[in-house]
Design a protein around this motif. Structure first.
Motif, short mmCIF file in Angstrom:
data_model
loop_
_atom_site.label_atom_id
_atom_site.label_comp_id
_atom_site.label_asym_id
_atom_site.label_seq_id
_atom_site.Cartn_x
_atom_site.Cartn_y
_atom_site.Cartn_z
N GLN A 215 0.85 -1.19 0.00
CA GLN A 215 0.00 0.00 0.00
C GLN A 215 0.88 1.24 0.00
N LEU A 216 0.72 2.04 -1.02
CA LEU A 216 1.54 3.22 -1.20
C LEU A 216 0.83 4.46 -0.67
N SER A 217 1.63 5.41 -0.20
CA SER A 217 1.07 6.68 0.26
C SER A 217 0.61 7.50 -0.95
N LYS A 218 -0.14 8.54 -0.67
CA LYS A 218 -0.61 9.42 -1.75
C LYS A 218 0.58 10.02 -2.49
N ARG A 219 1.60 10.44 -1.76
CA ARG A 219 2.77 11.05 -2.39
C ARG A 219 3.56 10.02 -3.21
N GLU A 220 3.66 8.80 -2.69
CA GLU A 220 4.35 7.75 -3.45
C GLU A 220 3.62 7.46 -4.75
N LEU A 221 2.29 7.47 -4.72
CA LEU A 221 1.51 7.26 -5.95
C LEU A 221 1.73 8.40 -6.93
N GLU A 222 1.84 9.63 -6.43
CA GLU A 222 2.12 10.78 -7.31
C GLU A 222 3.48 10.60 -7.98
N VAL A 223 4.48 10.23 -7.20
CA VAL A 223 5.82 10.01 -7.75
C VAL A 223 5.78 8.88 -8.77
N ASN B 16 3.31 7.74 -10.57
CA ASN B 16 2.62 8.15 -11.80
C ASN B 16 3.52 8.98 -12.70
N LEU B 17 4.29 9.87 -12.12
CA LEU B 17 5.19 10.71 -12.93
C LEU B 17 6.35 9.89 -13.50
N VAL B 18 6.86 8.96 -12.72
CA VAL B 18 7.91 8.06 -13.21
C VAL B 18 7.36 7.22 -14.37
N ALA B 19 6.13 6.75 -14.23
CA ALA B 19 5.49 5.95 -15.29
C ALA B 19 5.32 6.76 -16.57
N LYS B 20 5.18 8.08 -16.44
CA LYS B 20 5.05 8.95 -17.61
C LYS B 20 6.40 9.27 -18.24
N GLY B 21 7.48 8.79 -17.60
CA GLY B 21 8.81 8.96 -18.18
C GLY B 21 9.62 10.11 -17.61
N LEU B 22 9.14 10.75 -16.57
CA LEU B 22 9.89 11.86 -15.97
C LEU B 22 11.09 11.33 -15.19
N THR B 23 12.17 12.08 -15.22
CA THR B 23 13.34 11.75 -14.42
C THR B 23 13.08 12.16 -12.98
N ALA B 24 13.95 11.70 -12.08
CA ALA B 24 13.81 12.06 -10.66
C ALA B 24 13.90 13.58 -10.50
N SER B 25 14.78 14.22 -11.24
CA SER B 25 14.91 15.68 -11.17
C SER B 25 13.64 16.38 -11.62
N ALA C 46 10.99 15.93 -8.98
CA ALA C 46 11.28 16.83 -7.85
C ALA C 46 10.82 18.25 -8.17
N GLU C 47 11.11 18.71 -9.37
CA GLU C 47 10.72 20.06 -9.77
C GLU C 47 9.20 20.20 -9.82
N GLN C 48 8.53 19.22 -10.40
CA GLN C 48 7.08 19.31 -10.57
C GLN C 48 6.34 19.23 -9.23
N LEU C 49 6.86 18.42 -8.28
CA LEU C 49 6.18 18.25 -7.00
C LEU C 49 6.75 19.14 -5.89
N TYR C 50 7.72 20.00 -6.26
CA TYR C 50 8.36 20.90 -5.28
C TYR C 50 9.00 20.12 -4.13
N LEU C 51 9.75 19.08 -4.50
CA LEU C 51 10.45 18.26 -3.53
C LEU C 51 11.95 18.31 -3.84
N SER C 52 12.75 17.93 -2.86
CA SER C 52 14.19 17.80 -3.12
C SER C 52 14.42 16.51 -3.90
N LEU C 53 15.54 16.45 -4.60
CA LEU C 53 15.89 15.25 -5.35
C LEU C 53 16.05 14.06 -4.39
N ASP C 54 16.64 14.31 -3.22
CA ASP C 54 16.80 13.23 -2.22
C ASP C 54 15.45 12.67 -1.78
N THR C 55 14.46 13.54 -1.62
CA THR C 55 13.12 13.09 -1.21
C THR C 55 12.50 12.21 -2.29
N VAL C 56 12.65 12.61 -3.53
CA VAL C 56 12.11 11.81 -4.64
C VAL C 56 12.79 10.46 -4.68
#
Length: 94
Positions: free
Chosen positions: A33-41, A43-52, A55-65
């Motif tokens: 069971q994933l958290s809401k934030r993990e599901l957001e991450v 989904n974006l990874v599934a769309k082909g976005l890099t970790a950077s 991070a930029e789109q969700l206003y998170l640090s790269l380490d957090t992603v």
């Protein structure tokens, strides 16, 4: 007296496989069971976005992603983020 008969198909070495191959894959553990934030991450990874980019789109640090990605991989019992995406799709999480 009730008698229950379960239909199974045999496959290699005496293992059995249920006759419901279309049923989504699920883990016997509840740690998938994933958290809401993990599901957001995820989904974006599934769309082909890099970790950077995530991070930029969700206003998170790269380490957090990266931490979210590691947690996703662990929870879905995957080897990497690509396998995590595939499992999430099969499990209908995304």
């Amino acid at each position: 007296m009730k008698i229950s008969i379960h239909n199974t198909r045999q496959w290699s070495a005496g293992n059995t496989q249920s006759e419901h191959p279309e049923k989504p894959e699920t883990s016997t553990k509840k740690n998938w069971q994933l958290s809401k934030r993990e599901l957001e991450v995820l989904n974006l990874v599934a769309k082909g976005l890099t970790a950077s980019e995530v991070a930029e789109q969700l206003y998170l640090s790269l380490d957090t992603v990266e931490t979210h990605k590691k947690n996703i991989v662990r929870k879905l019992e995957a080897k990497n983020s690509i396998e995590a995406v595939v499992k999430a799709v099969k499990m209908r999480l995304i």
